[in-house]
Design a protein around this motif. Structure first.
Motif, PDB file in Angstrom:
ATOM      1  N   ALA A   1     -10.703  -4.956  -1.382  1.00 27.07           N
ATOM      2  CA  ALA A   1     -10.316  -3.608  -1.834  1.00 27.07           C
ATOM      3  C   ALA A   1     -10.547  -3.440  -3.337  1.00 27.07           C
ATOM      4  O   ALA A   1     -10.293  -2.372  -3.893  1.00 27.07           O
ATOM      5  CB  ALA A   1      -8.870  -3.340  -1.493  1.00 27.07           C
TER       6      ALA A   1
ATOM      7  N   GLU B   1      -3.861  -2.722   5.849  1.00 23.59           N
ATOM      8  CA  GLU B   1      -5.092  -2.559   5.067  1.00 23.59           C
ATOM      9  C   GLU B   1      -4.754  -1.994   3.691  1.00 23.59           C
ATOM     10  O   GLU B   1      -3.814  -1.233   3.537  1.00 23.59           O
ATOM     11  CB  GLU B   1      -6.033  -1.592   5.787  1.00 23.59           C
ATOM     12  CG  GLU B   1      -6.620  -2.129   7.080  1.00 23.59           C
ATOM     13  CD  GLU B   1      -7.597  -3.271   6.848  1.00 23.59           C
ATOM     14  OE1 GLU B   1      -8.410  -3.186   5.891  1.00 23.59           O
ATOM     15  OE2 GLU B   1      -7.550  -4.253   7.607  1.00 23.59           O
ATOM     16  N   LEU B   2      -5.574  -2.361   2.706  1.00 20.51           N
ATOM     17  CA  LEU B   2      -5.428  -1.800   1.362  1.00 20.51           C
ATOM     18  C   LEU B   2      -6.517  -0.755   1.142  1.00 20.51           C
ATOM     19  O   LEU B   2      -7.701  -1.021   1.383  1.00 20.51           O
ATOM     20  CB  LEU B   2      -5.552  -2.895   0.302  1.00 20.51           C
ATOM     21  CG  LEU B   2      -4.348  -3.801   0.081  1.00 20.51           C
ATOM     22  CD1 LEU B   2      -4.648  -4.816  -1.010  1.00 20.51           C
ATOM     23  CD2 LEU B   2      -3.124  -2.999  -0.312  1.00 20.51           C
ATOM     24  N   ALA B   3      -6.112   0.433   0.685  1.00 16.83           N
ATOM     25  CA  ALA B   3      -7.075   1.493   0.403  1.00 16.83           C
ATOM     26  C   ALA B   3      -7.477   1.459  -1.067  1.00 16.83           C
ATOM     27  O   ALA B   3      -8.584   1.839  -1.438  1.00 16.83           O
ATOM     28  CB  ALA B   3      -6.487   2.850   0.762  1.00 16.83           C
ATOM     29  N   THR B   4      -6.570   0.995  -1.916  1.00 17.53           N
ATOM     30  CA  THR B   4      -6.819   0.964  -3.362  1.00 17.53           C
ATOM     31  C   THR B   4      -6.742  -0.467  -3.864  1.00 17.53           C
ATOM     32  O   THR B   4      -6.081  -1.318  -3.272  1.00 17.53           O
ATOM     33  CB  THR B   4      -5.758   1.802  -4.112  1.00 17.53           C
ATOM     34  OG1 THR B   4      -4.460   1.304  -3.761  1.00 17.53           O
ATOM     35  CG2 THR B   4      -5.847   3.260  -3.765  1.00 17.53           C
ATOM     36  N   GLY B   5      -7.427  -0.713  -4.974  1.00 20.20           N
ATOM     37  CA  GLY B   5      -7.372  -2.046  -5.588  1.00 20.20           C
ATOM     38  C   GLY B   5      -6.077  -2.199  -6.366  1.00 20.20           C
ATOM     39  O   GLY B   5      -5.770  -1.388  -7.245  1.00 20.20           O
TER      40      GLY B   5
ATOM     41  N   SER C   1      -8.283  -9.483   1.849  1.00 21.59           N
ATOM     42  CA  SER C   1      -8.106  -8.028   1.833  1.00 21.59           C
ATOM     43  C   SER C   1      -7.958  -7.484   0.422  1.00 21.59           C
ATOM     44  O   SER C   1      -8.510  -6.422   0.097  1.00 21.59           O
ATOM     45  CB  SER C   1      -6.875  -7.636   2.644  1.00 21.59           C
ATOM     46  OG  SER C   1      -7.061  -7.940   3.991  1.00 21.59           O
TER      47      SER C   1
ATOM     48  N   GLN D   1       0.829  -1.206   0.000  1.00 25.11           N
ATOM     49  CA  GLN D   1       0.000   0.000   0.000  1.00 25.11           C
ATOM     50  C   GLN D   1       0.865   1.259   0.000  1.00 25.11           C
ATOM     51  O   GLN D   1       0.616   2.197  -0.743  1.00 25.11           O
ATOM     52  CB  GLN D   1      -0.939  -0.003   1.221  1.00 25.11           C
ATOM     53  CG  GLN D   1      -1.817   1.225   1.339  1.00 25.11           C
ATOM     54  CD  GLN D   1      -2.749   1.408   0.157  1.00 25.11           C
ATOM     55  OE1 GLN D   1      -3.276   0.446  -0.387  1.00 25.11           O
ATOM     56  NE2 GLN D   1      -2.932   2.638  -0.265  1.00 25.11           N
TER      57      GLN D   1
END
Length: 148
Positions: free
Chosen positions: A141, A118-122, A137, A83
């Motif tokens: 995302a 955590e991933l905010a973007t794919g 996860s 990320q």
């Protein structure tokens, strides 16, 4: 200071002990080797690990463990790391070439993606293995995970 004036520090260099040079020297006769036995003879060299006939340490301590010749070792990479890189460098797909370029693994090492963070973007990730939480996860995302 000049090259021809360089000397070792005082007391740093000592003369060799001259053994076997007559009784008057105090180190004559047996040349400080004691009487008889293998250690007094010329050409003597002790075997590695020899303890004077006592059972050596490497034979006193039991064998332990097992090395699996078929073990597959993976280099771990976590989602929080991916990320950070996705944000800073704008990379959206990660494969073996990217992992090598970013310095996570060498050319022939296998990479396993782990689920810390955590991933905010794919993002699209191609790796040799994924943990269950990492797969979850990535898909949550909106990204793709491909096992090589």
């Amino acid at each position: 200071m000049k090259l021809h004036t360089l000397r070792p520090a005082a007391g740093a260099v000592r003369n060799n002990k001259r053994v076997g040079r007559g009784q008057g020297s105090g180190k004559g006769g047996t040349a400080a080797k004691g009487h008889k036995g293998a250690q007094s003879r010329s050409g003597y060299s002790r075997k590695l690990g020899f303890e004077g006939g006592q059972m050596p340490l490497y034979r006193r301590v039991p064998k332990f463990g097992f090395k699996n010749p078929n073990r597959v070792a993976y280099t771990p990479v976590n989602l929080d790391t991916l990320q950070k890189i996705a944000e800073s460098k704008g990379i959206t797909s990660f494969g073996p070439a990217e992992f090598v370029q970013l310095g996570f693994a060498s050319k022939n090492e296998k990479v396993k993606v782990l689920g810390r963070g955590e991933l905010a973007t794919g993002i699209e990730v191609s790796a040799h293995a994924f943990s269950a939480s990492a797969l979850e996860s990535i898909e949550k995302a909106g990204g793709k995970a491909q096992t090589l």
